[in-house]
Design an enzyme around this catalytic site. Sequence first.
Site, PDB file in Angstrom:
ATOM      1  N   GLY A  70       0.860  -1.247  -0.104  1.00  0.00           N
ATOM      2  CA  GLY A  70       0.063   0.186   0.088  1.00  0.00           C
ATOM      3  C   GLY A  70       0.872   1.275   0.016  1.00  0.00           C
ATOM      4  O   GLY A  70       1.901   1.096   0.397  1.00  0.00           O
ATOM      5  N   GLY A 119      -0.371  -5.261   0.523  1.00  0.00           N
ATOM      6  CA  GLY A 119      -1.534  -4.983  -0.420  1.00  0.00           C
ATOM      7  C   GLY A 119      -1.586  -5.855  -1.710  1.00  0.00           C
ATOM      8  O   GLY A 119      -2.759  -6.010  -2.075  1.00  0.00           O
ATOM      9  N   GLU A 142       5.161  -5.838   7.310  1.00  0.00           N
ATOM     10  CA  GLU A 142       4.632  -4.839   8.073  1.00  0.00           C
ATOM     11  C   GLU A 142       5.514  -4.577   9.415  1.00  0.00           C
ATOM     12  O   GLU A 142       5.449  -3.395   9.983  1.00  0.00           O
ATOM     13  CB  GLU A 142       3.327  -4.762   8.332  1.00  0.00           C
ATOM     14  CG  GLU A 142       2.382  -4.580   7.060  1.00  0.00           C
ATOM     15  CD  GLU A 142       2.243  -5.822   6.261  1.00  0.00           C
ATOM     16  OE1 GLU A 142       2.831  -6.944   6.610  1.00  0.00           O
ATOM     17  OE2 GLU A 142       1.798  -5.856   4.960  1.00  0.00           O
ATOM     18  N   ASP A 150      -2.292  -7.146   7.143  1.00  0.00           N
ATOM     19  CA  ASP A 150      -3.699  -6.764   7.003  1.00  0.00           C
ATOM     20  C   ASP A 150      -4.103  -7.218   5.832  1.00  0.00           C
ATOM     21  O   ASP A 150      -3.751  -8.422   5.361  1.00  0.00           O
ATOM     22  CB  ASP A 150      -3.861  -5.168   7.265  1.00  0.00           C
ATOM     23  CG  ASP A 150      -2.978  -4.604   6.018  1.00  0.00           C
ATOM     24  OD1 ASP A 150      -1.905  -5.046   5.530  1.00  0.00           O
ATOM     25  OD2 ASP A 150      -3.077  -3.282   5.771  1.00  0.00           O
TER      26      ASP A 150
HETATM   27  C1  QUE Z   1       6.335  -3.042   4.664  1.00  0.00           C
HETATM   28  C2  QUE Z   1       5.446  -2.495   3.809  1.00  0.00           C
HETATM   29  C3  QUE Z   1       5.626  -1.925   2.660  1.00  0.00           C
HETATM   30  C4  QUE Z   1       7.026  -1.940   2.061  1.00  0.00           C
HETATM   31  C5  QUE Z   1       7.874  -2.488   2.830  1.00  0.00           C
HETATM   32  C6  QUE Z   1       7.822  -2.998   4.211  1.00  0.00           C
HETATM   33  C7  QUE Z   1       4.715  -1.073   1.477  1.00  0.00           C
HETATM   34  C8  QUE Z   1       5.144  -0.842   0.259  1.00  0.00           C
HETATM   35  C9  QUE Z   1       6.442  -0.971  -0.041  1.00  0.00           C
HETATM   36  C10 QUE Z   1       6.858  -0.467  -1.279  1.00  0.00           C
HETATM   37  C11 QUE Z   1       8.282  -0.923  -1.795  1.00  0.00           C
HETATM   38  C12 QUE Z   1       8.759  -0.415  -3.164  1.00  0.00           C
HETATM   39  C13 QUE Z   1       8.247   0.832  -3.505  1.00  0.00           C
HETATM   40  C14 QUE Z   1       7.093   1.404  -2.809  1.00  0.00           C
HETATM   41  C15 QUE Z   1       6.627   0.945  -1.909  1.00  0.00           C
HETATM   42  O1  QUE Z   1       7.300  -1.497   0.736  1.00  0.00           O
HETATM   43  O2  QUE Z   1       3.670  -1.517   2.069  1.00  0.00           O
HETATM   44  O3  QUE Z   1       6.629   2.507  -3.526  1.00  0.00           O
HETATM   45  O4  QUE Z   1       8.670   1.266  -4.780  1.00  0.00           O
HETATM   46  O5  QUE Z   1       4.202  -0.231  -0.328  1.00  0.00           O
HETATM   47  O6  QUE Z   1       8.721  -3.414   4.842  1.00  0.00           O
HETATM   48  O7  QUE Z   1       4.001  -2.304   4.382  1.00  0.00           O
END
Ligand code: QUE
Length: 353
Positions: A70, A119, A142, A150
Site C-alpha cells: 500500500g 496489499g 509490516e 492486514d
Molecule cells: C512494509 C510495507 C511496504 C513496504 C515495505 C515494508 C509497503 C510498500 C512498499 C514499497 C516498496 C517499494 C516501492 C514502494 C513501496 O514497501 O506497503 O513505493 O517502490 O508499499 O517493509 O508495508
Amino acid sequence: MKQRPTQNLVNAFVRHTTGVLELNRPKALNSLNHEMVDIISDALETWRDDDSVHRVIICSSSERGFCAGGDVRSCREEGLAGDFDSGDRFFRAEYEMNRQLEEFPKTIVAVIDGVAMGGGLGVSVHGSHRVVTEKAFAAMPEMAIGFIPDVGTTWMMQRMVGECGEAIPELATFLGITGWRLTPADMLWSGLATDLIASEDVDRFIDTVIAESLDDALEQYAHPLDFVDAGELEGLLPDIRATFGHDSWAEIDHALSSHGNAAFVARVRELMAKSSPTSVVAAAELYAANREARDIAHALENEYALGAALRREHDFSEGVRAVLVDKDRNPTFEPSHTGDVDVDFYRTILKHR
Ligand code: QUE
C-alpha cells in the site's frame, strides 16, 4: 499486455469475456493508493453482475513485479501533517475491496511475476487462482514499518490450503511476525500460489486465458513443482508448530526461548531483528483474534481498528522512514523491547472473535 501503455494507475477493461485489471504504477512498484483501489472496486462491482464477463485477471504492466503493498509513504506524510483522516479512508476502501474480492462469485486469476507484498497479497489471496512464475516472491513485511499484517491476510492465510494439504494457522502467524520471504515453492506449498508458469510465458498465458479459458491456458503453460527450487519453509514446519501456536507474543517468545532447535530460534530472532516491538505484540494478538473471527468482514474490522491505532503511533512514521523514505533500515522503535509494550491496550481494540 505491455502493448497498451496508458496514464491510468490501473487499466480496467474487458477483452472477450475476461475483465482485466492491470496494475500500472511502475515507479512505485504498483503500491496501491486510494485512486487505484477505487478503480478496482468500481470494476468489480460492474463485472460482478455482468453476464458477459466470465472471469477476472489481475496482473501488472511492469516487468519489475506485481505489487509491493500500500502507499504507506503518503500515509506517513499525511499523518505527520496531522491528517489521519485520509489514511483512515484509504484503508477502509482497501479493506472493502479485499472483502469484495473474497465474495466475488467468478474466477479471479492473479498473475504474479515478481514481488507481491502486503496489499499485493490483498488483491490476490482472496481470488480463486494465483499463478506465479519462477521470479515470484511474497512477504508480509509490516513488522519493519511499525504496522500490522492486514488486507484480510490474517484471516485468509490461517485458512488457506496449499500442497501441504491443510490449513496451518501457526504458519500464518510465523509468516506475519517474521516477515519471511516466500519463494515460489514456499507459495505453492502454503497455498499463497495455486499454479506455476514460466516468466517468459506470462503474456502468452494471459492471452490464452482471454482467447480460450483458464483451464486451457493452465494446460498449455503450467509447470510441475520441480520447475523451481525446493522451498525451505516446509522443512521448518515442525519448529513453527512447536513455537508459533500461541495466542500472545509473550507465549510465543517463551516457547522460542525453551525450544530445542537453536538454529531455528536464531533464524527467527535474526528475521525479527528490525521489527517494531509494538507491531510484534499487536500482530500476535491480531492472529489470535482472527483465528476465531466468524467471517472476513469481522477479521478486516479487527485489522482496521488495530491498524488505525498503530498509524497514529511513533513506530509507523519511524518504520516507514527507515524502510521507504531514508532507506537507512535503522529505525529507533519505542518502546524498544516487547516486554515494555502495553499488550492490554491492543488486546482491547480487538473486539471481534
Ligand atoms: C512494509 C510495507 C511496504 C513496504 C515495505 C515494508 C509497503 C510498500 C512498499 C514499497 C516498496 C517499494 C516501492 C514502494 C513501496 O514497501 O506497503 O513505493 O517502490 O508499499 O517493509 O508495508
